[in-house]
Design a protein around this motif. Structure first.
Motif, PDB file in Angstrom:
ATOM      1  N   ILE A 202       0.788  -0.999   0.294  1.00  0.00           N
ATOM      2  CA  ILE A 202      -0.672   0.248   0.107  1.00  0.00           C
ATOM      3  C   ILE A 202       0.576   1.206   0.159  1.00  0.00           C
ATOM      4  O   ILE A 202       2.091   1.195   0.626  1.00  0.00           O
ATOM      5  CB  ILE A 202      -0.918  -0.036   1.236  1.00  0.00           C
ATOM      6  N   GLY A 203       0.324   2.262  -0.364  1.00  0.00           N
ATOM      7  CA  GLY A 203       1.015   3.816  -0.937  1.00  0.00           C
ATOM      8  C   GLY A 203       1.816   3.864  -1.113  1.00  0.00           C
ATOM      9  O   GLY A 203       2.164   3.017  -2.262  1.00  0.00           O
ATOM     10  N   SER A 256       6.811  -4.264   2.397  1.00  0.00           N
ATOM     11  CA  SER A 256       6.151  -3.085   3.412  1.00  0.00           C
ATOM     12  C   SER A 256       7.425  -3.026   3.733  1.00  0.00           C
ATOM     13  O   SER A 256       7.965  -3.438   3.858  1.00  0.00           O
ATOM     14  CB  SER A 256       5.296  -4.002   4.046  1.00  0.00           C
ATOM     15  N   LYS A 257       8.098  -1.584   3.324  1.00  0.00           N
ATOM     16  CA  LYS A 257       9.631  -1.312   3.756  1.00  0.00           C
ATOM     17  C   LYS A 257       9.003  -1.695   5.764  1.00  0.00           C
ATOM     18  O   LYS A 257       9.886  -2.482   6.527  1.00  0.00           O
ATOM     19  CB  LYS A 257       9.395   0.594   4.008  1.00  0.00           C
ATOM     20  N   SER A 258       8.466  -0.762   6.607  1.00  0.00           N
ATOM     21  CA  SER A 258       7.779  -0.698   8.412  1.00  0.00           C
ATOM     22  C   SER A 258       7.886  -2.660   8.045  1.00  0.00           C
ATOM     23  O   SER A 258       7.965  -3.552   9.377  1.00  0.00           O
ATOM     24  CB  SER A 258       7.304  -0.588   8.306  1.00  0.00           C
ATOM     25  N   GLY A 259       7.064  -3.346   7.198  1.00  0.00           N
ATOM     26  CA  GLY A 259       7.033  -4.944   7.714  1.00  0.00           C
ATOM     27  C   GLY A 259       5.440  -5.265   8.041  1.00  0.00           C
ATOM     28  O   GLY A 259       4.910  -5.909   9.055  1.00  0.00           O
ATOM     29  N   THR A 261       2.710  -3.413   8.337  1.00  0.00           N
ATOM     30  CA  THR A 261       1.892  -2.201   7.917  1.00  0.00           C
ATOM     31  C   THR A 261       0.123  -2.796   8.127  1.00  0.00           C
ATOM     32  O   THR A 261       0.273  -4.069   7.045  1.00  0.00           O
ATOM     33  CB  THR A 261       1.627  -1.580   6.076  1.00  0.00           C
ATOM     34  N   GLY A 317       9.323   5.043   1.330  1.00  0.00           N
ATOM     35  CA  GLY A 317       8.513   4.919   0.599  1.00  0.00           C
ATOM     36  C   GLY A 317       7.849   5.373  -0.761  1.00  0.00           C
ATOM     37  O   GLY A 317       7.741   5.240  -1.158  1.00  0.00           O
ATOM     38  N   ARG A 318       7.793   6.395  -0.178  1.00  0.00           N
ATOM     39  CA  ARG A 318       7.595   7.478  -1.651  1.00  0.00           C
ATOM     40  C   ARG A 318       8.344   7.424  -2.697  1.00  0.00           C
ATOM     41  O   ARG A 318       8.401   8.351  -3.766  1.00  0.00           O
ATOM     42  CB  ARG A 318       6.362   8.652  -1.278  1.00  0.00           C
ATOM     43  N   GLN A 398       1.260  11.222  -3.901  1.00  0.00           N
ATOM     44  CA  GLN A 398       1.644  10.700  -2.701  1.00  0.00           C
ATOM     45  C   GLN A 398       2.847  11.074  -2.529  1.00  0.00           C
ATOM     46  O   GLN A 398       3.331  11.507  -1.726  1.00  0.00           O
ATOM     47  CB  GLN A 398       1.961   9.065  -2.385  1.00  0.00           C
ATOM     48  N   GLN A 529       6.495  11.344   8.003  1.00  0.00           N
ATOM     49  CA  GLN A 529       4.565  11.605   7.822  1.00  0.00           C
ATOM     50  C   GLN A 529       4.298  11.749   8.582  1.00  0.00           C
ATOM     51  O   GLN A 529       3.050  10.426   9.530  1.00  0.00           O
ATOM     52  CB  GLN A 529       4.508  10.612   6.950  1.00  0.00           C
TER      53      GLN A 529
HETATM   54  O1  F6P Z   1       5.889   0.341   3.422  1.00  0.00           O
HETATM   55  P1  F6P Z   1       4.867   0.380   4.239  1.00  0.00           P
HETATM   56  O2  F6P Z   1       5.772   0.156   5.586  1.00  0.00           O
HETATM   57  O3  F6P Z   1       4.272  -0.948   4.753  1.00  0.00           O
HETATM   58  O4  F6P Z   1       3.989   1.837   4.464  1.00  0.00           O
HETATM   59  C1  F6P Z   1       3.744   1.839   3.592  1.00  0.00           C
HETATM   60  C2  F6P Z   1       2.943   3.392   2.879  1.00  0.00           C
HETATM   61  O5  F6P Z   1       2.481   3.997   4.303  1.00  0.00           O
HETATM   62  C3  F6P Z   1       3.027   5.439   4.772  1.00  0.00           C
HETATM   63  O6  F6P Z   1       4.048   5.106   5.754  1.00  0.00           O
HETATM   64  C4  F6P Z   1       1.980   5.910   5.547  1.00  0.00           C
HETATM   65  O7  F6P Z   1       1.237   6.341   4.224  1.00  0.00           O
HETATM   66  C5  F6P Z   1       4.216   5.596   3.043  1.00  0.00           C
HETATM   67  O8  F6P Z   1       4.484   6.802   4.048  1.00  0.00           O
HETATM   68  C6  F6P Z   1       4.435   4.400   3.485  1.00  0.00           C
HETATM   69  O9  F6P Z   1       4.589   4.417   1.382  1.00  0.00           O
END
Ligand code: F6P
Length: 606
Positions: A202-203, A256-259, A261, A317-318, A398, A529
């Protein structure tokens, strides 16, 4: 029909020559004009050589009083109208990147020479900040992070050799994995070729891959791609249903960067369920793109997924399209990722230029600042006249809004900054909202994206004598640009020769840099963000409240006879009477869903 006439063939052979002229002429004209201008007006050397062209600046037609304290002091003038003056301005300001075949026309933004001169030192400071950022400064102070997406296309720029090899190894791993999947070296558990990609994210973990797939995937890619980019169950079901039996030959890439979401986790759980129901083993077809040791990474490692690719802490992410996030899905669709990187790298070079009028990202940021008074007072409408670029505006939405839309500046001062982006494509949007743009509320400026090549060579034909379908598209763009300008609506035009991996890489890099420069001009942190976190926290609170409501309703429904409750009673039993409205919404939501609650629902609504 015209296509078989002699006129047609002679016209078609003329077209490449015409495009050659379009490509070369304005700049050579500008050089010519400059020589003229030199004799009439002293030439001011770079960075900004403010040229005097014949200008007809009418009385103040659309003056506005900029509300930012930092906005240069002069009043905005009305737009130039005379065709000769406009042509002079066009020639004078046209930016061209020859190798990329990219032009930037800012002539229909009404900035003045005085504005340019007043902004010049600020731009030089911003370029200096960008230089520091590229050297590895902590450019995201809140999160104490470096911002290194520029290193992804030139790994040698990374501040140390460890990062350089991380970037290079990842690129090699992505390319090899994609080659192996496409060639069939890596096969499905049943021994066949992979035919589909299901991307879950997402995002920033979806918008870049979606844009690039729409823009660049060939008509018959080696693997077709689908996206789950929401926690909408019906949307997820639809994607899985569309795959049908091909689920068995689907590579699922979870990004998912954060892993952590929630929407992405839900998508993964839904897909894993679909695999179980189809008697398939998910881990053998699952690929993770995430930061090392994130929840997703650990899950993928423990469950023994097919592959894992790293996402780096220093890539947001963006701005992650040129990391494994964007490159892996692109390579699997047969898109030339090295060309994307080459295009971005060329644009990065061009946008480091301190000769400001020769820096396209500076020109964009200058226009944004002028048009929106440096405070986002006008929206940016992005209109690509090319179907394959449909998702560019969504991607930019975004990139621009999550980066620039901030409550506080870097000094902690409340500024409520931002720049609103929307748009779909031309000429389609001419039959939707452009009526309002032309005549209605004047709260925007437009960015046209023009693509010179209509179709692959040899496929054009004439709908009418001397006129192709693409000529209409061209006419619609030019007509809209003129009609808007005639009504004092400003516009920028970005032109590329064609939509290729190289030009798409360049466009992404152009806007990434413009956003970075603009953020620096308005003194905000473009790389965090915090506002999104507030929404996520509130959503978690709603889910926690839902659990309490369910517990109360369950208890009532277990009684014999079922105990009817008023909404006030439910709120009291949840110990949060002040949340009565949210409790009402939660109950309205769950009664339509949970079959086990039907009885309670009936009593509740009695
Ligand atoms: O890649 P992630 O950590 O799942 O995050 C997805 C998106 O959620 C956000 O952190 C917030 O919308 C974005 O900046 C990011 O691209």
């Amino acid at each position: 029909m015209a296509s078989s006439s002699g006129l047609c063939s002679s016209f078609q052979s003329l077209k490449p020559k015409l495009s050659f002229l379009i490509e070369k002429d304005p700049i050579s004209y500008r050089n010519h004009t400059k020589l003229f201008a030199k004799s009439a007006t002293p030439h001011i050397p770079p960075p900004f050589s403010v040229q005097s062209v014949a200008r007809e600046v009418p009385a103040d037609i659309s003056s506005s009083s900029p509300s930012s304290n930092n906005f240069p002091t002069m009043q905005k003038k009305g737009l130039e109208k005379g065709p000769r003056a406009l042509w002079g301005r066009y020639v004078d300001w046209l930016y061209q990147h020859k190798e990329l075949g990219l032009y930037l026309d800012v002539s229909r933004i009404g900035f003045t020479d005085q504005f340019v001169m007043e902004m010049e030192p600020r731009f030089l400071d911003s370029l200096k900040s960008m230089e520091e950022l590229e050297k590895g400064a902590i450019a995201n102070p809140d999160e104490r992070r470096m911002v290194g997406h520029y290193w992804l296309r030139n790994s040698k720029l990374a501040p140390n050799s460890f990062l350089t090899s991380q970037i290079e190894n990842t690129l090699l791993a992505v390319s090899k994995f994609a080659d192996d999947v496409i060639s069939g070296k890596i096969r499905t558990p049943s021994g066949g070729h992979y035919t589909q990609i299901l991307s879950v994210g997402i995002g920033g973990s979806a918008l870049g891959p979606e844009f690039v797939a729409e823009a660049l995937a060939p008509d018959n890619p080696p693997l077709k791609i689908r996206f789950i980019d929401n926690t909408d169950p019906a949307g997820i079901d639809h994607q899985i249903a569309q795959l049908g039996p091909e689920l068995a030959s689907t590579l699922v890439i979870v990004i998912s960067k954060s892993g952590g979401t929630p929407e992405t986790r839900n998508g993964l759980l839904e897909v894993q369920k679909a695999f179980r129901e189809a008697g398939l083993e998910f881990s053998k077809q699952g690929v993770a793109v995430t930061q090392e040791n994130s929840l997703l990474d650990n899950t993928a490692r423990i469950e023994g997924w097919l592959a894992r690719f790293p996402m780096f802490d220093w890539v947001g992410g963006r701005t992650s399209e040129m990391s494994a996030v964007g490159l892996l899905p692109a390579a699997l669709q047969g898109i030339d990722i090295k060309e994307m990187l080459a295009g971005a790298s060329l644009m990065d070079e061009a946008t480091r230029n301190t000769a400001l009028r020769n820096n396209p990202a500076v020109l964009l940021a200058l226009c944004w600042y002028w048009a929106s008074d440096g405070v986002g007072s006008k929206d940016m409408v992005v209109l690509p006249y090319k179907d394959s670029l449909l998702l560019f505006s969504r991607y930019l939405q975004q990139l621009v809004m999550e980066s620039l839309g901030k409550e506080f500046d870097l000094n902690g001062k409340k500024v409520n900054q931002g720049l609103t982006v929307y748009g779909n494509k031309g000429s389609t949007d001419q039959h939707a909202y452009i009526q309002q743009l032309r005549e209605g509320v004047h709260n925007f400026f437009v960015t046209f994206i023009e693509v010179l090549r209509d179709r692959p060579p040899g496929h054009d034909w004439e709908l009418e004598p001397g006129v192709t379908c693409g000529d209409y598209l061209f006419g619609m763009l030019q007509g809209t640009r003129s009609a808007l300008y005639a009504n004092n609506r400003e516009s920028i035009t970005v032109t590329v020769q064609e939509v290729t991996p190289r030009s798409v890489g360049a466009l992404i890099a152009l806007y990434e840099r413009a956003v970075g420069l603009y953020a620096s001009l308005i003194n905000i942190n473009a790389y965090h963000q915090p506002g999104v976190e507030a929404g996520k926290k509130a959503a978690a609170e709603v889910l926690a409240l839902q659990k309490r409501v369910l517990a109360v309703l369950n208890e009532a429904s277990c009684k014999e006879p079922v105990e009817p409750l008023t909404i006030e009673q439910v709120a009291d039993r949840c110990h949060c009477p002040e949340d009565i409205e949210m409790i009402y919404k939660i109950i309205a939501h769950i009664v339509t869903l949970a079959s086990c609650m039907h009885k309670v629902a009936a009593d509740f609504w009695r």
